[in-house]
Scaffold this active site. Structure first.
Site, PDB file in Angstrom:
ATOM      1  N   ASP A  94       0.816  -1.223   0.000  1.00  0.00           N
ATOM      2  CA  ASP A  94       0.000   0.000   0.000  1.00  0.00           C
ATOM      3  C   ASP A  94       0.848   1.271   0.000  1.00  0.00           C
ATOM      4  OD1 ASP A  94      -2.043  -1.784   0.321  1.00  0.00           O
ATOM      5  OD2 ASP A  94      -2.905  -0.824   2.097  1.00  0.00           O
ATOM      6  N   ASP A  95       0.196   2.342  -0.384  1.00  0.00           N
ATOM      7  CA  ASP A  95       0.648   3.736  -0.183  1.00  0.00           C
ATOM      8  C   ASP A  95       1.647   4.242  -1.220  1.00  0.00           C
ATOM      9  OD1 ASP A  95      -0.934   3.502   2.030  1.00  0.00           O
ATOM     10  OD2 ASP A  95       0.639   3.851   3.509  1.00  0.00           O
ATOM     11  N   HIS A 145      -6.133   3.212  -3.812  1.00  0.00           N
ATOM     12  CA  HIS A 145      -6.018   3.451  -2.368  1.00  0.00           C
ATOM     13  C   HIS A 145      -6.366   4.912  -2.060  1.00  0.00           C
ATOM     14  CE1 HIS A 145      -4.846   2.265   1.618  1.00  0.00           C
ATOM     15  NE2 HIS A 145      -3.704   2.922   1.659  1.00  0.00           N
ATOM     16  N   HIS A 149      -5.383   9.586   0.790  1.00  0.00           N
ATOM     17  CA  HIS A 149      -5.322   8.733   1.979  1.00  0.00           C
ATOM     18  C   HIS A 149      -6.142   9.250   3.164  1.00  0.00           C
ATOM     19  CE1 HIS A 149      -3.441   5.792   4.745  1.00  0.00           C
ATOM     20  NE2 HIS A 149      -3.165   5.138   3.651  1.00  0.00           N
ATOM     21  N   TYR A 186      -6.514   2.819   6.150  1.00  0.00           N
ATOM     22  CA  TYR A 186      -6.714   2.288   7.513  1.00  0.00           C
ATOM     23  C   TYR A 186      -7.755   1.158   7.550  1.00  0.00           C
ATOM     24  CZ  TYR A 186      -4.957   7.035   7.774  1.00  0.00           C
ATOM     25  OH  TYR A 186      -4.256   8.187   7.510  1.00  0.00           O
ATOM     26  N   HIS A 239       3.643  -2.421   3.044  1.00  0.00           N
ATOM     27  CA  HIS A 239       3.671  -1.078   2.459  1.00  0.00           C
ATOM     28  C   HIS A 239       4.912  -0.886   1.591  1.00  0.00           C
ATOM     29  CE1 HIS A 239       0.847  -0.714   5.811  1.00  0.00           C
ATOM     30  NE2 HIS A 239       0.302   0.265   5.120  1.00  0.00           N
TER      31      HIS A 239
HETATM   32 NI    NI Z   1      -2.540   3.206   3.415  1.00  0.00          NI
END
Ligand code: NI
Length: 283
Positions: A94-95, A145, A149, A186, A239
């Site tokens: 992620d991210d 995503h 965020h 989250y 991540h």
């Molecule tokens: Ni995230």
């Protein structure tokens, strides 16, 4: 190919017990000849515009029991894992995309020839569009995503739309693919958010194995978490953007080796759920 042959034998052994399946026929027979598998991979590669060696083009076969189970799973508001009846797992990151960590992770995945699913934010894609393309060209699957965020439960309907649409539009502009998988920041949703995302054609994908790698855990600690939480159908959360993730890079080769040694097949989330990776393109 090796996978199909092994599985073909396994499945037919299963059918032989109950239904008298033979190697020549059967209701769920996967392609077993080398030519058939090569043809299928070539067709998929051309359709997805990917190199034929892309790991996400590998053959993934779900038997009837697995298919029935994932159909039920997909009817739930949120997906946490795939079928408990098969040794398949999905690595997710992620991210991102960033540059340094993403490059390191891509190199490990390439060396091990395994696919993963990357849930990207619009902000990072805008910053590093070439990295998004690189992830895709390495044969991995991209999911949404959000743009910035946020916690989706705190947004108005129009703001949520904007977070999802902007990111999808940017990725579609860069790759020609409309994302279908999404992961809420989250993991936070409520029934209203779930309904809205579903209406927009998204499948919400959370996880059942949380490495908590963003806490700055060491490689061995992350490996230990994966080994203790892992189950059939697991979706593993890691991540690929942030400054506390050396442990993620350290752990990844060992995690993959462990999964392979335990006879898990590493797949993308869409493969785990027996669904196309992307939505039909906007006309
Ligand atoms: Ni995230």
């Amino acid at each position: 190919m090796r996978f199909y042959i092994q599985l073909g034998i396994g499945i037919c052994s299963l059918f032989l017990i109950g239904t008298g399946c033979t190697n020549q026929s059967g209701p769920m027979k996967p392609p077993v000849s080398q030519q058939e598998v090569q043809k299928e991979v070539k067709e998929k590669a051309e359709k997805e515009k990917l190199p034929k060696s892309a790991p996400s083009l590998q053959s993934v076969y779900l038997n009837q029991q697995e298919k029935a189970e994932v159909e039920d799973i997909k009817k739930q508001p949120i997906v946490y894992k795939g079928s408990q009846h098969s040794k398949k797992v999905a690595l997710t990151f992620d991210d991102g995309p960033d540059v340094e960590l993403t490059n390191k992770i891509l190199a490990i995945l390439k060396k091990e020839q395994v696919p993963a699913t990357f849930f990207v934010t619009g902000i990072m894609v805008k910053e590093y569009p070439e990295m998004l393309k690189k992830i895709y060209e390495h044969g991995h699957v991209i999911g949404n995503h959000t743009w910035s965020h946020p916690q989706l439960t705190k947004l108005s309907t129009s703001k949520l739309d904007q977070e999802m649409d902007q990111t999808n539009q940017l990725v579609e502009k860069l790759l020609g693919k409309k994302m279908r998988l999404m992961r809420p920041p989250y993991g936070a949703t409520n029934s209203q958010v779930q309904q809205q995302l579903k209406k927009k054609g998204f499948t919400i994908v959370n996880w059942d194995v949380d490495t908590n790698d963003w806490r700055g855990y060491s490689g061995p600690k992350i490996e230990g978490i994966v080994k203790s939480q892992l189950a059939n159908g697991s979706i593993i959360l890691q991540h690929n953007s942030g400054n506390t993730l050396q442990g993620t890079v350290d752990a990844l080769p060992n995690i993959i080796k462990y999964l392979k040694a335990q006879k898990y097949q590493l797949v993308t989330v869409d493969q785990l759920l027996d669904m196309p990776p992307y939505q039909e393109k906007t006309k």
